[in-house]
Write a protein that holds these residues in place. Structure first.
Motif, PDB file in Angstrom:
ATOM      1  N   GLY A 178       0.828  -1.208   0.000  1.00 10.44           N
ATOM      2  CA  GLY A 178       0.000   0.000   0.000  1.00 10.44           C
ATOM      3  C   GLY A 178       0.866   1.263   0.000  1.00 10.44           C
ATOM      4  O   GLY A 178       1.997   1.254   0.491  1.00 10.44           O
ATOM      5  N   LEU A 179       0.316   2.333  -0.537  1.00 10.94           N
ATOM      6  CA  LEU A 179       1.120   3.541  -0.762  1.00 10.94           C
ATOM      7  C   LEU A 179       0.606   4.752   0.032  1.00 10.94           C
ATOM      8  O   LEU A 179       1.001   5.877  -0.255  1.00 10.94           O
ATOM      9  N   VAL A 180      -0.275   4.500   1.009  1.00  6.12           N
ATOM     10  CA  VAL A 180      -0.829   5.616   1.784  1.00  6.12           C
ATOM     11  C   VAL A 180      -0.665   5.418   3.296  1.00  6.12           C
ATOM     12  O   VAL A 180      -1.376   6.036   4.091  1.00  6.12           O
ATOM     13  N   ILE A 432       8.748  -0.615 -18.119  1.00 12.27           N
ATOM     14  CA  ILE A 432       8.990   0.833 -18.051  1.00 12.27           C
ATOM     15  C   ILE A 432       7.843   1.508 -17.299  1.00 12.27           C
ATOM     16  O   ILE A 432       8.057   2.222 -16.329  1.00 12.27           O
ATOM     17  N   ARG A 433       6.644   1.247 -17.734  1.00 10.12           N
ATOM     18  CA  ARG A 433       5.495   1.904 -17.084  1.00 10.12           C
ATOM     19  C   ARG A 433       5.328   1.440 -15.641  1.00 10.12           C
ATOM     20  O   ARG A 433       5.189   2.247 -14.712  1.00 10.12           O
ATOM     21  N   GLU A 434       5.351   0.118 -15.450  1.00  3.20           N
ATOM     22  CA  GLU A 434       5.123  -0.396 -14.096  1.00  3.20           C
ATOM     23  C   GLU A 434       6.301  -0.110 -13.173  1.00  3.20           C
ATOM     24  O   GLU A 434       6.154  -0.140 -11.951  1.00  3.20           O
ATOM     25  N   VAL A 436       7.960   2.705 -12.930  1.00  2.00           N
ATOM     26  CA  VAL A 436       8.124   4.110 -12.517  1.00  2.00           C
ATOM     27  C   VAL A 436       8.070   4.269 -10.981  1.00  2.00           C
ATOM     28  O   VAL A 436       8.934   4.943 -10.408  1.00  2.00           O
ATOM     29  N   PRO A 437       7.097   3.630 -10.272  1.00  2.00           N
ATOM     30  CA  PRO A 437       7.115   3.771  -8.804  1.00  2.00           C
ATOM     31  C   PRO A 437       8.431   3.302  -8.193  1.00  2.00           C
ATOM     32  O   PRO A 437       8.948   3.922  -7.270  1.00  2.00           O
ATOM     33  N   GLU A 438       8.954   2.204  -8.711  1.00  2.00           N
ATOM     34  CA  GLU A 438      10.215   1.698  -8.171  1.00  2.00           C
ATOM     35  C   GLU A 438      11.361   2.668  -8.475  1.00  2.00           C
ATOM     36  O   GLU A 438      12.215   2.932  -7.610  1.00  2.00           O
ATOM     37  N   TYR A 447       6.830  12.240  -2.612  1.00  2.00           N
ATOM     38  CA  TYR A 447       5.468  12.594  -2.214  1.00  2.00           C
ATOM     39  C   TYR A 447       4.556  12.135  -3.334  1.00  2.00           C
ATOM     40  O   TYR A 447       4.695  12.583  -4.475  1.00  2.00           O
ATOM     41  N   LYS A 448       3.638  11.222  -2.986  1.00  2.00           N
ATOM     42  CA  LYS A 448       2.788  10.588  -4.001  1.00  2.00           C
ATOM     43  C   LYS A 448       1.361  11.085  -3.911  1.00  2.00           C
ATOM     44  O   LYS A 448       0.788  11.082  -2.824  1.00  2.00           O
ATOM     45  N   TYR A 449       0.797  11.429  -5.021  1.00  2.00           N
ATOM     46  CA  TYR A 449      -0.617  11.834  -5.078  1.00  2.00           C
ATOM     47  C   TYR A 449      -1.296  11.036  -6.176  1.00  2.00           C
ATOM     48  O   TYR A 449      -0.771  10.925  -7.297  1.00  2.00           O
ATOM     49  N   GLY A 477       4.559  13.012 -13.828  1.00  2.00           N
ATOM     50  CA  GLY A 477       3.166  12.595 -13.989  1.00  2.00           C
ATOM     51  C   GLY A 477       3.080  11.338 -14.844  1.00  2.00           C
ATOM     52  O   GLY A 477       3.732  11.234 -15.878  1.00  2.00           O
ATOM     53  N   TYR A 478       2.318  10.380 -14.365  1.00  2.00           N
ATOM     54  CA  TYR A 478       2.077   9.152 -15.121  1.00  2.00           C
ATOM     55  C   TYR A 478       0.754   8.586 -14.630  1.00  2.00           C
ATOM     56  O   TYR A 478       0.144   9.136 -13.707  1.00  2.00           O
ATOM     57  N   GLY A 479       0.303   7.518 -15.216  1.00  2.00           N
ATOM     58  CA  GLY A 479      -0.899   6.900 -14.668  1.00  2.00           C
ATOM     59  C   GLY A 479      -1.832   6.296 -15.685  1.00  2.00           C
ATOM     60  O   GLY A 479      -1.464   6.032 -16.833  1.00  2.00           O
ATOM     61  N   HIS A 480      -3.051   6.120 -15.176  1.00  5.40           N
ATOM     62  CA  HIS A 480      -4.060   5.372 -15.927  1.00  5.40           C
ATOM     63  C   HIS A 480      -4.941   6.386 -16.660  1.00  5.40           C
ATOM     64  O   HIS A 480      -6.040   6.714 -16.199  1.00  5.40           O
ATOM     65  N   LEU A 481      -4.424   6.865 -17.775  1.00  8.35           N
ATOM     66  CA  LEU A 481      -5.119   7.942 -18.489  1.00  8.35           C
ATOM     67  C   LEU A 481      -6.530   7.521 -18.881  1.00  8.35           C
ATOM     68  O   LEU A 481      -7.469   8.306 -18.806  1.00  8.35           O
ATOM     69  N   LEU A 486      -4.538  10.270 -12.465  1.00  4.86           N
ATOM     70  CA  LEU A 486      -3.168  10.797 -12.537  1.00  4.86           C
ATOM     71  C   LEU A 486      -2.373  10.392 -11.303  1.00  4.86           C
ATOM     72  O   LEU A 486      -2.849  10.533 -10.175  1.00  4.86           O
ATOM     73  N   HIS A 487      -1.147   9.914 -11.512  1.00  7.87           N
ATOM     74  CA  HIS A 487      -0.204   9.758 -10.403  1.00  7.87           C
ATOM     75  C   HIS A 487       0.778  10.918 -10.474  1.00  7.87           C
ATOM     76  O   HIS A 487       1.673  10.929 -11.324  1.00  7.87           O
ATOM     77  N   LEU A 488       0.560  11.875  -9.620  1.00  7.62           N
ATOM     78  CA  LEU A 488       1.462  13.023  -9.526  1.00  7.62           C
ATOM     79  C   LEU A 488       2.476  12.701  -8.440  1.00  7.62           C
ATOM     80  O   LEU A 488       2.090  12.433  -7.300  1.00  7.62           O
ATOM     81  N   ALA A 520      -7.808   8.117  -6.111  1.00  7.39           N
ATOM     82  CA  ALA A 520      -8.445   7.393  -7.213  1.00  7.39           C
ATOM     83  C   ALA A 520      -8.441   5.896  -6.935  1.00  7.39           C
ATOM     84  O   ALA A 520      -9.437   5.208  -7.150  1.00  7.39           O
ATOM     85  N   GLU A 521      -7.282   5.377  -6.443  1.00  7.70           N
ATOM     86  CA  GLU A 521      -7.169   3.921  -6.304  1.00  7.70           C
ATOM     87  C   GLU A 521      -6.314   3.482  -5.120  1.00  7.70           C
ATOM     88  O   GLU A 521      -6.348   2.317  -4.744  1.00  7.70           O
ATOM     89  N   HIS A 522      -5.519   4.345  -4.543  1.00  8.03           N
ATOM     90  CA  HIS A 522      -4.619   3.893  -3.473  1.00  8.03           C
ATOM     91  C   HIS A 522      -5.272   3.889  -2.099  1.00  8.03           C
ATOM     92  O   HIS A 522      -4.787   3.221  -1.194  1.00  8.03           O
ATOM     93  N   GLY A 523      -6.336   4.657  -1.944  1.00 11.40           N
ATOM     94  CA  GLY A 523      -7.001   4.733  -0.650  1.00 11.40           C
ATOM     95  C   GLY A 523      -6.590   5.989   0.111  1.00 11.40           C
ATOM     96  O   GLY A 523      -5.885   6.867  -0.397  1.00 11.40           O
TER      97      GLY A 523
HETATM   98  C1  MLT Z   1       0.956   2.748 -10.598  1.00  9.70           C
HETATM   99  O1  MLT Z   1       0.002   2.940 -11.343  1.00  9.70           O
HETATM  100  O2  MLT Z   1       2.113   2.607 -11.034  1.00  9.70           O
HETATM  101  C2  MLT Z   1       0.690   2.584  -9.149  1.00  9.70           C
HETATM  102  O3  MLT Z   1      -0.559   3.014  -8.773  1.00  9.70           O
HETATM  103  C3  MLT Z   1       1.790   3.009  -8.231  1.00  9.70           C
HETATM  104  C4  MLT Z   1       2.089   4.460  -8.185  1.00  9.70           C
HETATM  105  O4  MLT Z   1       1.188   5.267  -8.315  1.00  9.70           O
HETATM  106  O5  MLT Z   1       3.233   4.840  -8.001  1.00  9.70           O
END
Ligand code: MLT
Ligand code: FAD
Ligand code: ZN
Length: 571
Positions: A178-180, A432-434, A436-438, A447-449, A477-481, A486-488, A520-523
């Motif tokens: 979890g990220l929150v 590459i996409r997955e 990015v958090p790592e 700081y994750k939003y 910025g990346y995410g599930h467009l 948005l993951h800021l 949006a999805e992390h809680g």
């Molecule tokens: C993602 O989409 O990569 C995850 O929700 C993790 C994140 O936001 O860093």
């Protein structure tokens, strides 16, 4: 403009050899997310414990405990106590005071748990606790002295009944991805992890309905289903570590949300244990069931604050034989948006993922992830989009995607792109996409939003944040467009109050003004418990607190999380 390169478009991502997102070499995040479920000597999927140990020990993020003045007025009103014990995380991101009505563990408690669970499932080992006390980012850290590993619903029930009677606070923990800050203790809460409850109970090939225990690791479920010709409707970068119980408790979104939708729709039933030990059997397997209130929904996304989820039933879609993935470059955010609109219209029912990352996210992935190469190496572009399609007819789907991509390139929406030619190439694009958090976690503190916003507004926030922070931080910025998510992320060498003050409350106000969601999805977890009002009305929050009070009158389940601290004290 780079010439279009369609290498070949056939791939099967779901039968791909899974990537390991390896242990942190150089930075202190609990970054041992496994994409491949390794087995321990009991044949169960081994989770984060062994790997995480090293990471936590090398943790360089400041996890500051503070004892003394409370910074938050509301919190000051909450618990009147003679011995003030408060804690701040990641430079004041959340300051909380321990609820003095909670007891502390004593030897009788330990003896009771050993009797119920057996010696080896009552963990007091310091190394194991170090890992379980720290979250994946190394941002939140508790000081629990006890981790319990029940093997059955009955054991969960006995644990909670006992904890409730003794006023011992509990934090349910799954894969701890979890990220929150929701999955780790804030103080000395007892950690309860249902990871040993990892049996698949039934799978109905006709309906596609899977029933399993909550401790099953998402990737293991997906592998099991793959052999049956199905897949999990949920896919995320942490799938090798996260548990389905954790996914449900966070109402996780992920990469296939655009196609399969929310767990609120896919979860057909669940079993949960309430704070007083009552087992709620709501483990239905029906698509349609309108017998009054749909109470299982309360447990989807309530982040362990209402009960511990022990079993689940979920609708799974058939695994389709033709899967294609394109990695594309776009000139600007407007083109990404237009591409999404076109993809929805032209790819229609075969569209299964639409993800984006900006130049800075790409740069982080290329810099910090081992073995990652740019699929479009001739130049760096401002935006990258991944489009995945899944369908039944291979040539039809391939032609459909290729025609769409060619048209989009002719129309100037795409500057360059490649379509994966095999499983490995597809995996490398997803990496590459997955990753990015790592990459962010390796780069330093973050700081994750995680925001839901109207798609047309979304990237404006990233740009404004860059202007606000100037050179003091890297804003990505990346995410599930495809889902308007948005993951800021603001990447800094170390957590810093001055930078945080530049980000918050600005980010929440910006979101609220556009009627977006601050999660949006992390809680909500610990991070946003006192921020929920930016997305929910006071009346709604009050009702949530009343429900919490009804189901957990002593407030032992995941305290300090989800609900604002002042509301919990009043309820
Ligand atoms: C993602 O989409 O990569 C995850 O929700 C993790 C994140 O936001 O860093
Ligand atoms: P934990 O982190 O252990 O717990 C999360 C919350 O659920 C906590 O509040 C905990 O108390 C509660 N909980 C856990 N198990 C139970 C249970 N059995 N009963 C009751 N409560 C429980 N999230 C997304 O939505 N989409 C993504 O694409 C995504 N990608 C990620 C990528 C990476 C690399 C990482 C590190 C995280 C990502 N996440 C994503 C966040 C995280 O993986 C999800 O929130 C996931 O659902 C958490 O599952 P978990 O088992 O690790 O739960
Ligand atoms: Zn996400």
């Amino acid at each position: 403009m780079e010439k279009w390169r369609i290498i070949s478009s056939r791939l099967l991502r779901h039968s791909s050899p899974r990537m390991m997102i390896g242990t942190s070499q150089n930075h202190g995040f609990g970054g041992s997310i496994q994409r491949s479920g390794s087995k321990d000597k009991f044949g169960k999927a081994e989770r984060y414990f062994e790997h995480g140990k090293q990471n936590v020990e090398t943790c360089s993020h400041p996890l500051r405990d503070s004892v003394g003045n409370l910074q938050i007025f509301l919190a000051r009103n909450l618990y009147k106590t003679c011995r003030i014990h408060c804690r701040s995380f990641a430079s004041g991101a959340a300051r909380v005071q321990r609820n003095p009505s909670f007891s502390t563990i004593n030897s009788n408690d330990i003896a009771f748990f050993k009797e119920v669970l057996g010696e080896k499932n009552v963990i007091q080992d310091e190394d194991r606790l170090l890992t379980a006390n720290a979250d994946w980012m190394g941002k939140y850290k508790g000081s629990s002295k006890l981790l319990l590993q029940p093997r059955s619903t009955e054991e969960v029930s006995q644990i909670l009944k006992y904890c409730n009677s003794r006023h011992l606070a509990v934090v349910p923990q799954g894969g701890n991805t979890g990220l929150v800050g929701g999955s780790v203790p804030v103080f000395d809460e007892v950690i309860v992890n249902v990871g040993s409850m990892n049996n698949i109970m039934s799978f109905d090939k006709v309906s596609g309905i899977l029933v399993c225990e909550a401790g099953c690791i998402l990737e293991n479920l997906d592998s099991f289903l793959g052999n049956q010709g199905f897949l999990m409707p949920l896919d995320l970068g942490a799938k090798g570590s996260c548990q389905i119980g954790g996914n449900i408790s966070t109402n996780a979104g992920g990469l296939h949300f655009v196609r399969y939708g929310s767990l609120h729709g896919n979860v057909l039933g669940l079993e949960a244990v309430l704070a007083n030990g009552t087992v709620l059997d709501m483990l239905g397997t029906l698509r349609k069931d309108n017998t009054g209130y749909d109470l299982k929904q309360l447990f989807i996304g309530s982040e362990g604050s209402l009960g511990i989820v022990t079993k689940i039933s979920i609708l799974t879609p058939p695994k389709l034989s033709s899967v294609n993935l394109a990695f594309l470059a776009c000139k600007d955010y407007f083109c990404c948006q237009k591409l999404l609109m076109e993809a929805r219209r032209k790819l229609g029912e075969v569209l299964s993922a639409f993800e984006f990352l900006d130049n800075q996210s790409m740069d982080l992935a290329l810099t910090h992830l081992e073995g990652v190469r740019n699929p479009l190496p001739t130049s760096m572009y401002d935006f990258y989009v991944l489009i995945e399609t899944m369908g039944t007819d291979e040539s039809y789907n391939k032609e459909k995607l290729e025609a769409f991509l060619l048209r989009s390139m002719e129309g100037g929406l795409i500057l360059d792109g490649v379509v994966a030619q095999d499983i490995n190439q597809a995996s490398s694009f997803w990496r590459i996409r997955e990753g990015v958090p790592e990459a962010l976690a390796r780069a330093g503190a973050v700081y994750k939003y995680d925001l839901s916003l109207p798609v047309e507004d979304m990237y404006g926030l990233v740009e404004e944040m860059r202007l606000r922070l100037d050179q003091s931080a890297k804003v990505v910025g990346y995410g599930h467009l495809g889902d308007g998510n948005l993951h800021l992320n603001v990447s800094v060498p170390d957590y810093d109050d001055a930078i945080l003050a530049q980000i918050e409350p600005f980010v929440y106000e910006w979101t609220s003004k556009r009627r977006g969601s601050i999660s949006a999805e992390h809680g909500i977890g610990l991070m946003k418990a006192n921020k929920i009002h930016y997305s929910k009305s006071p009346e709604t929050v009050q009702l949530m607190a009343s429900i919490k009070k009804l189901l957990d009158p002593n407030g032992i389940l995941n305290p300090y999380k989800v609900l604002p601290h002042y509301v919990v004290s009043q309820a």
